[in-house]
Scaffold this active site. Structure first.
Site, short mmCIF file in Angstrom:
data_model
loop_
_atom_site.label_atom_id
_atom_site.label_comp_id
_atom_site.label_asym_id
_atom_site.label_seq_id
_atom_site.Cartn_x
_atom_site.Cartn_y
_atom_site.Cartn_z
N ASP A 9 0.83 -1.18 -0.08
CA ASP A 9 0.11 -0.27 0.09
C ASP A 9 0.89 1.34 -0.05
OD1 ASP A 9 -2.43 1.71 0.23
OD2 ASP A 9 -2.01 2.00 2.18
N SER A 10 0.32 2.39 -0.18
CA SER A 10 1.06 3.76 -0.09
C SER A 10 1.43 4.07 1.29
CB SER A 10 0.25 4.73 -0.71
OG SER A 10 -0.88 5.15 0.01
N TYR A 41 -0.63 8.40 -2.74
CA TYR A 41 -0.60 8.26 -3.95
C TYR A 41 -1.92 8.91 -4.83
CZ TYR A 41 2.91 4.22 -3.68
OH TYR A 41 3.90 3.56 -3.59
N GLY A 42 -3.04 9.02 -3.95
CA GLY A 42 -4.08 9.72 -4.74
C GLY A 42 -4.07 10.86 -5.60
N CYS A 72 -4.51 -1.45 -2.16
CA CYS A 72 -4.28 0.06 -2.24
C CYS A 72 -5.43 0.30 -3.50
CB CYS A 72 -3.06 0.60 -2.45
SG CYS A 72 -3.05 2.37 -3.11
N ASN A 73 -6.58 0.73 -3.41
CA ASN A 73 -7.35 1.21 -4.55
C ASN A 73 -6.68 1.80 -5.74
OD1 ASN A 73 -10.40 0.16 -3.53
ND2 ASN A 73 -9.01 0.88 -2.10
N THR A 74 -5.91 2.97 -5.25
CA THR A 74 -5.27 3.86 -6.22
C THR A 74 -4.28 2.94 -7.23
OG1 THR A 74 -5.32 5.44 -4.63
CG2 THR A 74 -4.23 6.00 -6.38
N GLU A 151 -2.92 8.89 8.14
CA GLU A 151 -1.40 8.74 8.32
C GLU A 151 -0.77 9.60 9.23
OE1 GLU A 151 1.01 6.78 6.32
OE2 GLU A 151 -0.55 5.91 5.39
N CYS A 183 -10.92 3.24 -0.54
CA CYS A 183 -9.52 3.42 -0.40
C CYS A 183 -9.38 2.76 0.93
CB CYS A 183 -9.31 5.03 0.06
SG CYS A 183 -7.68 5.39 0.75
N THR A 184 -8.05 1.90 1.04
CA THR A 184 -8.01 1.10 2.27
C THR A 184 -7.61 1.72 3.39
OG1 THR A 184 -5.66 0.82 1.17
CG2 THR A 184 -7.40 -0.90 0.86
N HIS A 185 -7.31 3.01 3.41
CA HIS A 185 -7.35 3.70 4.71
C HIS A 185 -8.69 4.26 5.33
CE1 HIS A 185 -3.31 4.78 2.91
NE2 HIS A 185 -2.98 5.54 4.21
N1 DGL Z 1 -4.76 3.40 0.72
C1 DGL Z 1 -4.76 3.61 -0.88
C2 DGL Z 1 -6.05 3.55 -1.78
O1 DGL Z 1 -6.67 2.63 -1.30
C3 DGL Z 1 -4.02 4.90 -1.27
C4 DGL Z 1 -4.21 6.09 -0.41
C5 DGL Z 1 -3.22 7.37 -1.07
O2 DGL Z 1 -1.90 7.15 -0.72
O3 DGL Z 1 -3.97 8.43 -1.56
O4 DGL Z 1 -6.43 4.12 -2.51
#
Ligand code: DGL
Length: 264
Positions: A9-10, A41-42, A72-74, A151, A183-185
């Site tokens: 993940d990011s 990463y978004g 990570c979805n992105t 984060e 988003c996994t966060h």
């Molecule tokens: N957790 C990640 C996701 O699912 C990325 C979040 C990010 O880095 O912007 O998209």
């Protein structure tokens, strides 16, 4: 098979998926990399996310993982097909899993997708949802303030709730019965999101469906760790080890975690 499952993940978001994998597959070892130094990463360009994600995958490939989860979805939106072509092990993303969970749950077929700008722009959730149910009405919403909040580790309390409520303002007066945490966060702030959208809306993530898919794929490929063991998970971060450790120990409810710095 006695090799680890790789999870990338990011940052700390993929821990929400790792936790579910640990629950479903308690004998499996996880090697995790959070690219905290380059998070989020978004808002980044596709090419950049692709380069970073390839780097994470390569670092874990060198550690002989037997399956990779892009938690990570992105990164899934940009790099899933690419990594499946490049790697000789099974690669699992989180977007189809999230879409499946939402379609199973929705009754009115009105689904909100909360995600990063990159994921929303990619249209990957729309494609995945509509391929499962062409009648689905999808309301996409990018929430760029949520990942930095998570984060920071400061995602409890009034400030965090207000920030989440503010990010969700565009949903006011919209009709929907299901929210995908795309988003996994976001599962780390799920309690705030649920409070804002109210009790009649189901809020769900891709974690459970992803863990199920991992189990099925390992089983199908004869890669399951069949003997009982006490797995020694390793968590790598490109950023601050103490911040990562605090968030990870809290989220996973494990007292002593092996957290290491990695340079990519
Ligand atoms: N957790 C990640 C996701 O699912 C990325 C979040 C990010 O880095 O912007 O998209």
């Amino acid at each position: 098979m006695n090799a680890p499952i790789g999870v990338i993940d990011s940052g700390v978001g993929g821990l929400t998926v790792a936790k579910q994998i640990m629950k479903v597959l308690p004998n499996e070892t996880i090697y995790y990399i959070g690219d905290t130094a380059r998070c989020p990463y978004g808002p980044r360009k596709k090419e950049e996310v692709l380069t970073f994600t390839r780097r994470l995958a390569k670092a874990l490939e060198k550690k002989h993982i037997k399956l990779l989860v892009i938690a990570c979805n992105t990164a899934t939106a940009v790099a899933l097909d690419d990594l499946r072509e490049r790697m000789s092990i099974p690669v699992v993303g989180v977007i189809n899993a999230g879409a499946r969970a939402a379609i199973k749950s929705t009754k009115e077929h009105k689904i909100v997708v909360l995600a990063t700008e990159g994921t929303i722009k990619s249209g990957a959730y729309e494609r995945a949802l509509l391929s499962l149910n062409s009648r689905a009405k999808i309301i996409p919403l990018a929430c760029p303030t949520f990942v930095p909040l998570v984060e920071s580790g400061e995602y409890e309390g009034q400030f965090a709730f207000d920030l989440v409520a503010n990010g969700l303002k565009p949903l006011k007066n919209k009709s929907f019965d299901t929210v995908i945490l795309g988003c996994t966060h976001y599962p780390m702030i799920q309690h705030h999101i649920e409070k804002v959208v109210g009790p009649h809306v189901t809020v769900l993530s891709s974690a459970e469906e992803t863990a199920k898919e991992v189990e099925e794929l390992l089983n199908y490929n004869n890669l399951l760790q069949t003997t009982e063991k006490n797995p020694q998970h390793i968590f790598y971060t490109t950023g601050s080890v103490p911040i990562f450790r605090t968030i990870a120990q809290n989220w996973l409810e494990i007292e002593q975690l092996d957290v290491r710095k990695i340079h990519l």
